[in-house]
Enzyme design. Sequence first.
Site, PDB file in Angstrom:
ATOM      1  N   ASP A  13      30.593  39.787  -1.685  1.00  0.00           N
ATOM      2  CA  ASP A  13      29.857  39.359  -2.890  1.00  0.00           C
ATOM      3  C   ASP A  13      28.733  40.316  -3.263  1.00  0.00           C
ATOM      4  OD1 ASP A  13      31.444  37.021  -2.763  1.00  0.00           O
ATOM      5  OD2 ASP A  13      30.018  36.131  -1.361  1.00  0.00           O
ATOM      6  N   LYS A  16      30.696  44.379  -5.952  1.00  0.00           N
ATOM      7  CA  LYS A  16      31.589  45.559  -5.884  1.00  0.00           C
ATOM      8  C   LYS A  16      32.338  45.768  -7.191  1.00  0.00           C
ATOM      9  CE  LYS A  16      33.748  43.851  -2.366  1.00  0.00           C
ATOM     10  NZ  LYS A  16      32.819  42.809  -1.988  1.00  0.00           N
ATOM     11  N   GLY A  40      36.782  37.354  -4.898  1.00  0.00           N
ATOM     12  CA  GLY A  40      36.495  36.963  -6.277  1.00  0.00           C
ATOM     13  C   GLY A  40      35.680  38.074  -6.911  1.00  0.00           C
ATOM     14  N   HIS A  41      36.281  38.822  -7.808  1.00  0.00           N
ATOM     15  CA  HIS A  41      35.596  39.976  -8.394  1.00  0.00           C
ATOM     16  C   HIS A  41      35.288  39.712  -9.864  1.00  0.00           C
ATOM     17  CE1 HIS A  41      37.368  42.715  -5.021  1.00  0.00           C
ATOM     18  NE2 HIS A  41      36.400  41.930  -4.624  1.00  0.00           N
ATOM     19  N   ARG A 142      54.292  38.724  14.335  1.00  0.00           N
ATOM     20  CA  ARG A 142      55.560  39.262  13.830  1.00  0.00           C
ATOM     21  C   ARG A 142      56.509  38.172  13.351  1.00  0.00           C
ATOM     22  NH1 ARG A 142      55.267  42.604  19.082  1.00  0.00           N
ATOM     23  NH2 ARG A 142      54.265  40.627  19.506  1.00  0.00           N
ATOM     24  N   GLN A 223      35.798  41.668   0.058  1.00  0.00           N
ATOM     25  CA  GLN A 223      34.902  41.167   1.120  1.00  0.00           C
ATOM     26  C   GLN A 223      33.888  42.263   1.509  1.00  0.00           C
ATOM     27  OE1 GLN A 223      38.542  40.424   1.838  1.00  0.00           O
ATOM     28  NE2 GLN A 223      38.179  38.684   0.539  1.00  0.00           N
ATOM     29  N   THR A 238      36.595  37.544   8.017  1.00  0.00           N
ATOM     30  CA  THR A 238      37.902  37.329   7.414  1.00  0.00           C
ATOM     31  C   THR A 238      38.939  38.057   8.275  1.00  0.00           C
ATOM     32  OG1 THR A 238      39.128  37.298   5.335  1.00  0.00           O
ATOM     33  CG2 THR A 238      37.818  39.288   5.779  1.00  0.00           C
ATOM     34  N   GLY A 301      33.098  28.368  -5.455  1.00  0.00           N
ATOM     35  CA  GLY A 301      31.953  27.701  -6.092  1.00  0.00           C
ATOM     36  C   GLY A 301      30.863  27.305  -5.103  1.00  0.00           C
TER      37      GLY A 301
HETATM   38  P1  IMP Z   1      38.794  33.540   4.843  1.00  0.00           P
HETATM   39  O1  IMP Z   1      38.821  34.948   4.381  1.00  0.00           O
HETATM   40  O2  IMP Z   1      39.158  32.556   3.764  1.00  0.00           O
HETATM   41  O3  IMP Z   1      39.583  33.324   6.099  1.00  0.00           O
HETATM   42  O4  IMP Z   1      37.281  33.181   5.237  1.00  0.00           O
HETATM   43  C1  IMP Z   1      36.629  33.747   6.373  1.00  0.00           C
HETATM   44  C2  IMP Z   1      35.165  34.055   6.041  1.00  0.00           C
HETATM   45  O5  IMP Z   1      35.109  35.092   5.083  1.00  0.00           O
HETATM   46  C3  IMP Z   1      34.401  32.880   5.436  1.00  0.00           C
HETATM   47  O6  IMP Z   1      33.064  32.942   5.883  1.00  0.00           O
HETATM   48  C4  IMP Z   1      34.461  33.157   3.953  1.00  0.00           C
HETATM   49  O7  IMP Z   1      33.391  32.548   3.253  1.00  0.00           O
HETATM   50  C5  IMP Z   1      34.339  34.676   3.961  1.00  0.00           C
HETATM   51  N1  IMP Z   1      34.919  35.296   2.767  1.00  0.00           N
HETATM   52  C6  IMP Z   1      36.211  35.496   2.480  1.00  0.00           C
HETATM   53  N2  IMP Z   1      36.345  36.119   1.301  1.00  0.00           N
HETATM   54  C7  IMP Z   1      35.106  36.358   0.838  1.00  0.00           C
HETATM   55  C8  IMP Z   1      34.596  37.020  -0.323  1.00  0.00           C
HETATM   56  O8  IMP Z   1      35.322  37.544  -1.176  1.00  0.00           O
HETATM   57  N3  IMP Z   1      33.248  37.058  -0.418  1.00  0.00           N
HETATM   58  C9  IMP Z   1      32.411  36.538   0.522  1.00  0.00           C
HETATM   59  N4  IMP Z   1      32.846  35.923   1.602  1.00  0.00           N
HETATM   60  C10 IMP Z   1      34.180  35.832   1.782  1.00  0.00           C
END
Ligand code: IMP
Length: 431
Positions: A13, A16, A40-41, A142, A223, A238, A301
Site C-alpha cells: 500500500d 506503487k 489493490g492498485h 505440486r 504488496q 503474503t 476496505g
Molecule cells: P494474503 O496475501 O491474502 O495471504 O494476506 C497475507 C498478509 O498480506 C495479510 O497481512 C494481508 O493484509 C497482507 N496483504 C496482502 N496483499 C496486500 C496488499 O496488496 N497490500 C497490503 N497488504 C497486503
Amino acid sequence: MPSIVVIGAQWGDEGKARVVDYVAAGADIIVRYQGGNNAGHTVVVGEEEFKLHLVPAGILYAGKLCLIANGVYLDPKALLAEMHGLEKRGVDTRNLRVSDRAQVVMPYHLRLDELEEVRRGLSRLGTTKLGIGPTAADKYYRMGIRVSDLLEPDELAAKLELNLSFKNKVFNLVYGSEGFDYDALYSEYLSVGERLAPLVTDTSALLHQALQSGKRVLFEGAQGTLLDVDHGTYPYVTSSHPVSGGACLGAGLGPKEISMAVGVSKAYTTRVGEGPFPTELQDEIGNQIREKGREYGTTTGRPRRCGWLDLVALRYAIRVNGLDGLALTKLDVLDDLPVIKVCVGYRLGDQVIMDFPASLATLADCVPVYEELEGWCRPTSGARNENDLPPQARAYLDRIAKLAGAELVMVSVGPRRTETVFCRDLWVDLD
Ligand code: IMP
C-alpha cells in the site's frame, strides 16, 4: 533492453501504482510478476479513479502490452470480471496476455483461506481471504492447477480429481465443512479456460524477445518487502516474493535483464493485517494520518494501521532489493503535523540496534528511537517542484534520503498524475 522494477519498500500500500503509472508512460511493456488479486492498485487519471487488482496499471495507457506472468496467482474469474469492468469504462484490454505457467486460484483455495483463518483464532494472519496462501501451498506441494491445464481437458480432469479427492476430506474432517462437486467445478473451469484461451501465451519467451529487440519493460511489484515470504515479517506475510528478485522468478528472466530497481515508500508507514509494527501510532496522530491519507484497504476496505516512517525497516528494504532509488509518496498527508518523527534505530533492552530482526518476538520488543523534525504546517499538494515546498518539507526529504542512504527519484503530494514535486525520467538514465 532497459527494464525497471518498481517494488514496495514497506508492508504494501505504498502508492506503487502511482509510481508505476508514471514510469509506465515511457515503457512498452508492463508486467505483473507476483501476488494475485490480493493487491489493490489505485490510479487516478484526470477525474477518474481506477482500482486494479490483477491487470497491470499500464493498461490505462493505450497501446502498451500488459503481461500477467508466471509468478502471479491467477483467479481467472476475478480477472475476467476486472477486464469486463475496465472495458465498460472504455479501457481497451486487448493488449493483455496471461502466462500459461501461472498458478490458478480455485474456489476451494478461497474457502480454505477463510476456514483456516477462523480455525487459527487469535493466531490468524489477517489475510485478504482471496486464496493466495492455499494456492501457493498447492504450487509447492505440486498439486497446483496452472493456466495451461485449463486449456487441456484431460489435464484439468486429472488434476481436479487429485485435488478434490484430498481436499474434500480436509473440508469434511478438519473443518467440518462441505466439499466441492467435481462435475460442477470441472465444467465451470473448462469454460473459464475457453474464455481465457485467447490471452494465454508463454510470457517469458515474449518478454525475452522484446528485451532483445530493445523494448522498455516495467515490472510492477505488488504488496511490499516486509510481506515477502522470505524477507518479510514471517508468518505475517503474503505467499509470494514482492522483492525485486521476485521479478526474475516471476517473469522467467535472468538477473542481468533487470536494469534498475526502484522502491516505493510512503512518507510514513502503514500496515494491514496482524503482526508487529514498531512505529505504530495508536493515538490521535495515527487517526489523523489514517483519515487524511484515506488509509483503508483497496481490496478489503479494512482500516490500515498507521505510524511514523521507520528507517530501520527502510534501510533493510533497500538492502534486500538492491534499490537504485526511492520514490516517496503521500508527503502531503503530513502537512498539518507540527512535529514529525522518524525512527532511526530500535532500542532493545540496553542496546540500540540498526538491523531489522528476523525474530518477531524481538521485533515486538523493539522500542523505536525517534528523531524529531519540524513540521511545515502548510499545504504541499500544489507544489510542482522542490522550490515550491516549505523549507521544513525540503529538510524532511533531505534527512530521509541521508538516513536511508538512497537517492529520492520521485516525490508525490497527491493522487493525480500531475501531483509530483519532482521525478527523474528513469528511462533516460538507462538509455
Ligand atoms: P494474503 O496475501 O491474502 O495471504 O494476506 C497475507 C498478509 O498480506 C495479510 O497481512 C494481508 O493484509 C497482507 N496483504 C496482502 N496483499 C496486500 C496488499 O496488496 N497490500 C497490503 N497488504 C497486503
